[in-house]
Write a protein that holds these residues in place. Structure first.
Motif, PDB file in Angstrom:
ATOM      1  N   PHE A  23       9.352   8.109  -0.469  1.00 27.04           N
ATOM      2  CA  PHE A  23       8.424   6.978  -0.348  1.00 27.04           C
ATOM      3  C   PHE A  23       9.194   5.709  -0.010  1.00 27.04           C
ATOM      4  O   PHE A  23       8.863   4.998   0.957  1.00 27.04           O
ATOM      5  CB  PHE A  23       7.654   6.807  -1.659  1.00 27.04           C
ATOM      6  CG  PHE A  23       6.729   5.623  -1.677  1.00 27.04           C
ATOM      7  CD1 PHE A  23       5.417   5.747  -1.241  1.00 27.04           C
ATOM      8  CD2 PHE A  23       7.159   4.380  -2.142  1.00 27.04           C
ATOM      9  CE1 PHE A  23       4.550   4.654  -1.254  1.00 27.04           C
ATOM     10  CE2 PHE A  23       6.305   3.288  -2.159  1.00 27.04           C
ATOM     11  CZ  PHE A  23       5.000   3.428  -1.720  1.00 27.04           C
ATOM     12  N   ASP A  24      10.234   5.392  -0.792  1.00 22.27           N
ATOM     13  CA  ASP A  24      10.997   4.167  -0.563  1.00 22.27           C
ATOM     14  C   ASP A  24      11.738   4.221   0.768  1.00 22.27           C
ATOM     15  O   ASP A  24      11.769   3.239   1.516  1.00 22.27           O
ATOM     16  CB  ASP A  24      11.990   3.956  -1.715  1.00 22.27           C
ATOM     17  CG  ASP A  24      11.292   3.778  -3.047  1.00 22.27           C
ATOM     18  OD1 ASP A  24      10.742   2.700  -3.296  1.00 22.27           O
ATOM     19  OD2 ASP A  24      11.284   4.744  -3.837  1.00 22.27           O
ATOM     20  N   ARG A  71       3.488  -2.870   4.116  1.00 24.13           N
ATOM     21  CA  ARG A  71       4.813  -3.484   4.211  1.00 24.13           C
ATOM     22  C   ARG A  71       5.473  -3.559   2.834  1.00 24.13           C
ATOM     23  O   ARG A  71       4.814  -3.520   1.793  1.00 24.13           O
ATOM     24  CB  ARG A  71       4.698  -4.906   4.785  1.00 24.13           C
ATOM     25  CG  ARG A  71       4.079  -5.008   6.168  1.00 24.13           C
ATOM     26  CD  ARG A  71       5.007  -4.512   7.258  1.00 24.13           C
ATOM     27  NE  ARG A  71       6.279  -5.253   7.281  1.00 24.13           N
ATOM     28  CZ  ARG A  71       6.472  -6.398   7.947  1.00 24.13           C
ATOM     29  NH1 ARG A  71       5.478  -6.949   8.626  1.00 24.13           N
ATOM     30  NH2 ARG A  71       7.663  -6.979   7.948  1.00 24.13           N
ATOM     31  N   VAL A  72       6.785  -3.726   2.863  1.00 23.69           N
ATOM     32  CA  VAL A  72       7.566  -3.954   1.647  1.00 23.69           C
ATOM     33  C   VAL A  72       7.411  -5.413   1.234  1.00 23.69           C
ATOM     34  O   VAL A  72       7.515  -6.321   2.064  1.00 23.69           O
ATOM     35  CB  VAL A  72       9.053  -3.627   1.884  1.00 23.69           C
ATOM     36  CG1 VAL A  72       9.896  -4.014   0.667  1.00 23.69           C
ATOM     37  CG2 VAL A  72       9.241  -2.146   2.205  1.00 23.69           C
ATOM     38  N   GLY A  77       0.833  -1.201   0.000  1.00 25.93           N
ATOM     39  CA  GLY A  77       0.000   0.000   0.000  1.00 25.93           C
ATOM     40  C   GLY A  77       0.861   1.241   0.000  1.00 25.93           C
ATOM     41  O   GLY A  77       2.040   1.186  -0.379  1.00 25.93           O
ATOM     42  N   LEU A  78       0.293   2.345   0.454  1.00 21.85           N
ATOM     43  CA  LEU A  78       0.972   3.628   0.335  1.00 21.85           C
ATOM     44  C   LEU A  78       1.497   4.199   1.640  1.00 21.85           C
ATOM     45  O   LEU A  78       2.214   5.204   1.619  1.00 21.85           O
ATOM     46  CB  LEU A  78       0.014   4.660  -0.304  1.00 21.85           C
ATOM     47  CG  LEU A  78      -0.518   4.310  -1.687  1.00 21.85           C
ATOM     48  CD1 LEU A  78      -1.515   5.369  -2.144  1.00 21.85           C
ATOM     49  CD2 LEU A  78       0.622   4.180  -2.681  1.00 21.85           C
ATOM     50  N   ASP A  79       1.171   3.587   2.783  1.00 18.47           N
ATOM     51  CA  ASP A  79       1.507   4.217   4.061  1.00 18.47           C
ATOM     52  C   ASP A  79       2.024   3.198   5.068  1.00 18.47           C
ATOM     53  O   ASP A  79       1.240   2.402   5.607  1.00 18.47           O
ATOM     54  CB  ASP A  79       0.275   4.932   4.616  1.00 18.47           C
ATOM     55  CG  ASP A  79       0.595   5.800   5.823  1.00 18.47           C
ATOM     56  OD1 ASP A  79       1.737   5.753   6.307  1.00 18.47           O
ATOM     57  OD2 ASP A  79      -0.312   6.531   6.264  1.00 18.47           O
ATOM     58  N   PRO A  80       3.316   3.217   5.357  1.00 16.13           N
ATOM     59  CA  PRO A  80       3.848   2.253   6.326  1.00 16.13           C
ATOM     60  C   PRO A  80       3.335   2.480   7.739  1.00 16.13           C
ATOM     61  O   PRO A  80       3.350   1.556   8.559  1.00 16.13           O
ATOM     62  CB  PRO A  80       5.362   2.479   6.242  1.00 16.13           C
ATOM     63  CG  PRO A  80       5.523   3.875   5.733  1.00 16.13           C
ATOM     64  CD  PRO A  80       4.369   4.100   4.807  1.00 16.13           C
ATOM     65  N   ASP A 105      12.585   2.664   6.295  1.00 18.36           N
ATOM     66  CA  ASP A 105      12.674   3.080   7.700  1.00 18.36           C
ATOM     67  C   ASP A 105      11.825   2.187   8.590  1.00 18.36           C
ATOM     68  O   ASP A 105      12.278   1.709   9.636  1.00 18.36           O
ATOM     69  CB  ASP A 105      12.200   4.529   7.857  1.00 18.36           C
ATOM     70  CG  ASP A 105      13.239   5.550   7.432  1.00 18.36           C
ATOM     71  OD1 ASP A 105      14.396   5.164   7.177  1.00 18.36           O
ATOM     72  OD2 ASP A 105      12.882   6.742   7.344  1.00 18.36           O
ATOM     73  N   ALA A 106      10.572   1.980   8.172  1.00 15.73           N
ATOM     74  CA  ALA A 106       9.648   1.190   8.984  1.00 15.73           C
ATOM     75  C   ALA A 106      10.134  -0.249   9.132  1.00 15.73           C
ATOM     76  O   ALA A 106      10.062  -0.838  10.216  1.00 15.73           O
ATOM     77  CB  ALA A 106       8.250   1.225   8.363  1.00 15.73           C
TER      78      ALA A 106
END
Length: 231
Positions: free
Chosen positions: A94-95, A21-22, A13-16, A100-101
């Motif tokens: 974004f990446d 998740r990646v 999705g667009l928001d960690p 980071d998350a």
């Protein structure tokens, strides 16, 4: 030698911060702006569902990723590949935000923002007011998009490597870029038997009228330095 990494991620999705998740990470190595052929590419089990709207973008579903390693398992190899060099990405915040998350979740320090190179920001400065998506830039620079039917991270970094080269000044004179196996770029040297370029000298000879005007101009100069020099 200047080394950098071209990186892309695909996500659920667009928001960690909301739990996205990646699920794919890819990076290629470039030295002096040209790909070396070294690449990192992993599919990842995101440990959650993949919404249909995300699957339509990158083509991956949760069932396709169920047997893939978790992010923490691929992290040591990713960190080794990235080293301490600049990381180039399109819409890089974004990446970096998703990485980071994942890094925090794994107990690893975040990537320094000083390493971030954002080709979207570079493109906006060069082409203000124009579309600057990866697709738009590829079309603008004449880069082949025929294989890009979905947002595959490995293909995207290969395309972005070519875009980055163009944004940094374009193909160097005297070098031909050829796509090698896997889509990476290689320098194709000029043929050894290429004919030398012949140039005819074109001397510039002033006319008598031009010489006369020049002498009149010189005569107007006050105490010219060369008048004190011995012949």
């Amino acid at each position: 030698m200047t080394r950098a990494l071209i990186l892309d991620t695909e996500t659920t999705g667009l928001d960690p911060t909301t739990g996205d998740r990646v699920l794919e990470v890819a990076a290629i190595e470039v030295v002096n702006l040209l790909p070396t052929g070294r690449a990192f590419h992993r599919l990842i089990n995101p440990e959650r569902d993949v919404p249909p709207e995300a699957s339509r973008v990158h083509g991956f579903t949760a069932s396709m990723l169920a047997d893939k390693p978790l992010f923490a398992a691929i992290l040591p190899e990713l960190l080794e590949f990235l080293g301490d060099d600049p990381i180039v990405a399109h819409n890089a915040p974004f990446d970096f935000g998703f990485l980071d998350a994942e890094f925090v979740r794994a107990g690893v320090p975040k990537l320094s923002r000083s390493r971030m190179v954002d080709t979207l920001e570079m493109a906006k400065k060069r082409f203000p007011g124009l579309p600057n998506s990866l697709d738009a830039l590829c079309r603008r620079f004449g880069i082949d998009l025929s294989q890009r039917t979905t947002h595959n991270a490995l293909l995207d970094v290969q395309l972005l490597g070519q875009v980055y080269l163009e944004l940094m000044g374009g193909k160097q004179p005297g070098l031909a870029l050829a796509t090698a196996g896997g889509g990476s770029l290689r320098v194709a040297p000029a043929a050894a038997d290429a004919a030398p370029v012949s140039r005819t000298p074109r001397p510039i000879v002033p006319t008598p009228e031009e010489l006369e005007r020049h002498a009149a101009f010189i005569a107007k100069l006050k105490d010219p330095v060369w008048a004190t020099l011995e012949g």
